[in-house]
Design an enzyme around this catalytic site. Structure first.
Site, mmCIF file in Angstrom:
data_model
loop_
_atom_site.group_PDB
_atom_site.id
_atom_site.type_symbol
_atom_site.label_atom_id
_atom_site.label_comp_id
_atom_site.label_asym_id
_atom_site.label_seq_id
_atom_site.Cartn_x
_atom_site.Cartn_y
_atom_site.Cartn_z
ATOM 1 N N GLY A 90 41.346 37.988 50.181
ATOM 2 C CA GLY A 90 42.505 37.111 50.049
ATOM 3 C C GLY A 90 43.031 37.149 48.621
ATOM 4 O O GLY A 90 42.254 37.333 47.678
ATOM 5 N N GLN A 97 47.691 34.755 41.266
ATOM 6 C CA GLN A 97 46.591 35.539 40.692
ATOM 7 C C GLN A 97 47.072 36.855 40.076
ATOM 8 O O GLN A 97 46.318 37.498 39.342
ATOM 9 C CB GLN A 97 45.528 35.832 41.755
ATOM 10 C CG GLN A 97 44.773 34.592 42.214
ATOM 11 C CD GLN A 97 43.764 34.932 43.298
ATOM 12 O OE1 GLN A 97 44.099 34.986 44.463
ATOM 13 N NE2 GLN A 97 42.531 35.195 42.905
ATOM 14 N N CYS A 153 35.947 34.689 44.375
ATOM 15 C CA CYS A 153 37.381 34.702 44.080
ATOM 16 C C CYS A 153 37.643 35.849 43.109
ATOM 17 O O CYS A 153 36.876 36.043 42.167
ATOM 18 C CB CYS A 153 37.780 33.372 43.440
ATOM 19 S SG CYS A 153 39.523 33.283 43.005
ATOM 20 N N LEU A 154 38.719 36.587 43.341
ATOM 21 C CA LEU A 154 39.029 37.721 42.461
ATOM 22 C C LEU A 154 39.333 37.264 41.038
ATOM 23 O O LEU A 154 39.232 38.049 40.108
ATOM 24 C CB LEU A 154 40.185 38.548 43.033
ATOM 25 C CG LEU A 154 39.848 39.293 44.341
ATOM 26 C CD1 LEU A 154 41.089 39.963 44.909
ATOM 27 C CD2 LEU A 154 38.740 40.309 44.126
ATOM 28 N N HIS A 185 41.261 28.281 50.826
ATOM 29 C CA HIS A 185 40.994 28.757 49.463
ATOM 30 C C HIS A 185 42.288 29.275 48.829
ATOM 31 O O HIS A 185 42.596 28.955 47.671
ATOM 32 C CB HIS A 185 39.927 29.867 49.538
ATOM 33 C CG HIS A 185 39.634 30.563 48.247
ATOM 34 N ND1 HIS A 185 38.378 30.550 47.660
ATOM 35 C CD2 HIS A 185 40.417 31.324 47.425
ATOM 36 C CE1 HIS A 185 38.420 31.262 46.529
ATOM 37 N NE2 HIS A 185 39.640 31.743 46.369
ATOM 38 N N GLU A 186 43.060 30.052 49.593
ATOM 39 C CA GLU A 186 44.292 30.641 49.048
ATOM 40 C C GLU A 186 45.387 29.587 48.856
ATOM 41 O O GLU A 186 46.125 29.637 47.871
ATOM 42 C CB GLU A 186 44.794 31.779 49.940
ATOM 43 C CG GLU A 186 43.825 32.943 50.121
ATOM 44 C CD GLU A 186 43.283 33.521 48.820
ATOM 45 O OE1 GLU A 186 43.976 33.486 47.805
ATOM 46 O OE2 GLU A 186 42.124 33.997 48.835
ATOM 47 N N HIS A 242 44.981 27.908 45.698
ATOM 48 C CA HIS A 242 45.530 28.656 44.554
ATOM 49 C C HIS A 242 46.994 28.284 44.304
ATOM 50 O O HIS A 242 47.433 28.183 43.165
ATOM 51 C CB HIS A 242 45.467 30.169 44.824
ATOM 52 C CG HIS A 242 44.161 30.809 44.454
ATOM 53 N ND1 HIS A 242 43.678 30.806 43.163
ATOM 54 C CD2 HIS A 242 43.255 31.502 45.179
ATOM 55 C CE1 HIS A 242 42.521 31.465 43.128
ATOM 56 N NE2 HIS A 242 42.234 31.897 44.343
HETATM 57 NI NI NI Z 1 40.574 33.031 44.978
#
Ligand code: NI
Length: 174
Positions: free
Chosen positions: A46, A51, A94-95, A136-137, A140
């Site tokens: 995701g 991000q 998470c990236l 989660h997204e 963000h």
């Molecule tokens: Ni994330």
């Protein structure tokens, strides 16, 4: 298509609220394509536009495990319209928080409405990993990271390690 740089915490942009997308045009589709490519390359399941430094309410997700059968989901202006009382726990990563994972409890199911790649309004009832990933997204887009659900001690420890990690990255670049 081109790969985008993924922003690593701590960075003030990750704490900003993303803006509603007004026009679903080729620019947005190009952003979605680039985000998907960036997410696959990372690799991750995701990615939110913030991000990659773009404060727009846009998300790409693909939870398929099989490399052969990619199943991308593009969410524009996603809105969670209901959540189950029942919760589930997943170990999240998470990236923007490379190398860090933690078990997070969230509603096990959620219903969302969103606009798809072609500008069509849709609804989706998600459960399991997909429900966790969507929440989660969407977090963000509101400037929230999964570490915000941890104790202050754990959160501070992760941020400290990330600061060190970012310094190391800069050394490599120099
Ligand atoms: Ni994330």
């Amino acid at each position: 298509m081109s790969l985008k740089n993924i922003i690593i915490e701590p960075d003030p942009i990750l704490r900003k609220e993303s803006e509603h997308v007004e026009n679903i045009d080729d620019n947005i589709r190009k952003l979605l394509d680039n985000m998907l490519e960036t997410m696959y390359a990372a690799p991750g399941i995701g990615l939110a536009a913030v991000q990659v430094g773009i404060l727009k309410r846009v998300i790409v997700i693909d939870i398929s495990k099989n490399e052969e059968k990619k199943n991308p989901l593009f969410l524009i202006n996603p809105e969670i319209i209901s959540k189950s009382k029942k919760t589930s726990v997943y170990e999240e990563g998470c990236l923007s928080l490379p190398g860090h994972f933690a078990e997070i409890e969230r509603p096990a199911e959620c219903q969302i409405k969103f606009v798809d790649y072609n500008g069509k309004e849709k609804e989706l009832l998600a459960n399991g990993l997909l429900a966790t990933c969507i929440q989660h997204e969407v977090d963000h887009l509101n400037g929230v990271l999964f570490i915000d659900y941890l104790s202050k001690l754990k959160k501070d420890m992760i941020i400290k390690k990330l600061i060190k990690h970012k310094k190391e990255l800069n050394k490599v670049v120099l």
